[in-house]
Write an enzyme that holds these catalytic residues in place. Structure first.
Site, mmCIF file in Angstrom:
data_model
loop_
_atom_site.group_PDB
_atom_site.id
_atom_site.type_symbol
_atom_site.label_atom_id
_atom_site.label_comp_id
_atom_site.label_asym_id
_atom_site.label_seq_id
_atom_site.Cartn_x
_atom_site.Cartn_y
_atom_site.Cartn_z
ATOM 1 N N ASN A 50 13.530 -25.206 40.636
ATOM 2 C CA ASN A 50 13.460 -26.381 41.511
ATOM 3 C C ASN A 50 14.489 -27.413 41.102
ATOM 4 O OD1 ASN A 50 12.273 -29.227 40.748
ATOM 5 N ND2 ASN A 50 11.288 -27.757 39.354
ATOM 6 N N PHE A 89 12.732 -35.725 41.825
ATOM 7 C CA PHE A 89 11.753 -36.821 41.841
ATOM 8 C C PHE A 89 11.580 -37.398 43.248
ATOM 9 C CE2 PHE A 89 12.591 -38.195 37.122
ATOM 10 C CZ PHE A 89 11.976 -37.041 36.686
ATOM 11 N N SER A 101 13.314 -33.906 32.871
ATOM 12 C CA SER A 101 13.672 -33.160 34.071
ATOM 13 C C SER A 101 15.181 -32.982 34.117
ATOM 14 C CB SER A 101 13.208 -33.892 35.328
ATOM 15 O OG SER A 101 13.775 -33.298 36.484
ATOM 16 N N ASN A 151 16.852 -32.571 36.820
ATOM 17 C CA ASN A 151 17.275 -32.783 38.201
ATOM 18 C C ASN A 151 17.646 -34.215 38.550
ATOM 19 O OD1 ASN A 151 16.783 -30.027 38.745
ATOM 20 N ND2 ASN A 151 14.589 -30.476 38.915
ATOM 21 N N THR A 152 17.622 -35.108 37.569
ATOM 22 C CA THR A 152 18.131 -36.469 37.733
ATOM 23 C C THR A 152 19.293 -36.625 36.763
ATOM 24 O OG1 THR A 152 15.994 -37.392 38.393
ATOM 25 C CG2 THR A 152 17.617 -38.922 37.516
ATOM 26 N N LYS A 205 7.088 -36.357 27.687
ATOM 27 C CA LYS A 205 7.299 -34.948 28.007
ATOM 28 C C LYS A 205 8.735 -34.579 27.676
ATOM 29 C CE LYS A 205 6.401 -31.550 31.651
ATOM 30 N NZ LYS A 205 5.791 -31.362 32.989
ATOM 31 N N ASN A 213 8.876 -29.227 29.518
ATOM 32 C CA ASN A 213 9.304 -29.253 30.906
ATOM 33 C C ASN A 213 10.029 -27.947 31.243
ATOM 34 O OD1 ASN A 213 10.031 -30.285 33.501
ATOM 35 N ND2 ASN A 213 10.168 -32.350 32.648
ATOM 36 N N THR A 214 10.715 -27.919 32.361
ATOM 37 C CA THR A 214 11.468 -26.747 32.780
ATOM 38 C C THR A 214 12.758 -26.612 31.965
ATOM 39 O OG1 THR A 214 12.565 -28.036 34.501
ATOM 40 C CG2 THR A 214 10.563 -26.850 35.125
ATOM 41 N N GLY A 223 7.930 -20.980 34.594
ATOM 42 C CA GLY A 223 7.242 -19.701 34.651
ATOM 43 C C GLY A 223 7.393 -18.901 33.374
#
Length: 358
Positions: A116, A120, A187, A189-190, A227, A256-257, A281
């Protein structure tokens, strides 16, 4: 039945669309008078051996839903009714933001994994707080509804120099309705967010959030956790643990991922098509467990450790508890496992706890 539905229908639907449809169904069922109560009686953890006391809170079971599924705190009662011991909502930011362009969520089915790059996407911390206030569930620290944590992140448009103030604004907004708060600096993704995990940059963020929570909730100390990413070097994991102890944090979520794509069973072309973003996963299992063990070695039980990353089976959860975790949480396994997954996890853990004489 769910697995058949997944193979025949859901896997053919874009991942984000399938998520929205499933979440809409969960929310819809919970709005039926008495439905959430009945589901909770059937699916919820009721075995006394599963109960956990941590963060000054009572959890009916140790398996929770990780942040990312319910970004705006709109479905906590329905999700808890499926059997989760706690629900973590968010990530929310001080300002509403749309997130990254779609498509931004992808399945790697051969690995039972997700990629993903949501970014956010959320309606803002104030909106999440209002949603929790309207939910009609428990008030923080009181029985009658699910334990709800709120995961907060940095607003994308805010300069890194103003990150501490931005996180503090989110903390103030949710302090009255959160059972605990998690600072998400991990994350991928930011842009630049993970740089905040460096000790000198993380310190002012955590200090500001702690002060904001104390000021906004003078009658109740809101537990604070951070996290972290699985991609941190070991020395940086140690540094975060030391900082958390120094500042009196309540715990750490590990992890986290990941941005790594090592060891995947999915075809290379499929992985490339998914593109950038956080991988979650089973491929994350080994490193997340390694980080958890390192944190426990460093901090012992002075910090509450919540394990996340690659937890799919009761054996996975049991291994994390034995490695020092007090609670565990998942997201991807729930997506692949379906609505009965939380109940199956708690049933399996109850059997292992009793076999261990706990």
């Amino acid at each position: 039945m769910y697995r058949l539905l997944y193979r025949m229908v859901l896997r053919r639907v874009p991942a984000e669309a399938a998520h929205l449809a499933a979440f809409g169904l969960i929310r819809g069922v919970a709005r039926v008078p008495g439905a959430a109560w009945l589901l909770g009686r059937w699916l919820g953890p009721r075995d006394p051996v599963l109960r956990v006391r941590a963060l000054g809170l009572s959890f009916p079971g140790p398996v929770g839903l990780a942040a990312g599924f319910d970004k705006d705190a709109r479905g906590t009662r329905g999700l808890a009714a499926l059997g989760f011991g706690f629900v973590e909502v968010g990530t929310v930011t001080a300002r509403a933001q749309p997130g990254n362009p779609r498509p931004r969520m992808f399945r790697l089915t051969a690995d039972r994994a997700l990629v993903n790059r949501m970014g956010f996407n959320n309606a803002g911390a104030a909106a999440a707080a209002a949603a929790l206030g309207r939910s009609g569930g428990r008030s923080p620290g009181r029985p009658g509804g699910p334990v709800v944590g709120v995961n907060i992140g940095k607003t994308r448009a805010v300069p890194d120099a103003d990150a501490a103030a931005d996180y503090a604004a989110s903390a103030r907004a949710v302090a009255a309705v959160a059972d605990y708060v998690v600072v998400n600096v991990s994350s991928p993704n930011t842009p630049g967010l993970r740089d905040l995990q460096a000790e000198d940059r993380l310190r002012p963020v955590l200090v500001a959030v702690r002060a904001a929570l104390d000021a906004a909730s003078p009658g109740r100390r809101v537990p604070l956790l951070v996290k972290i990413a699985p991609d941190l070097a070991d020395a940086d994991v140690d540094a975060v643990a030391d900082l958390a102890l120094e500042l009196g944090l309540d715990g750490i979520i590990a992890t986290n991922t990941t941005v790594s794509r090592d060891g995947l069973a999915s075809p290379a072309a499929e992985v490339a098509a998914a593109g950038a973003g956080g991988l979650s996963g089973p491929p994350l299992r080994a490193r997340s467990l390694e980080v958890l063990r390192r944190l426990h070695t460093r901090a012992g039980y002075r910090l509450v450790l919540i394990a996340a990353g690659g937890i799919e089976t009761p054996d996975d959860a049991w291994e994390r508890l034995r490695a020092g975790a007090t609670l565990v949480q998942a997201y991807t396994a729930f997506v692949y496992g379906g609505p009965l997954w939380p109940r199956q996890m708690h049933a399996g853990l109850a059997a292992r706890l009793r076999a261990a004489g706990r």
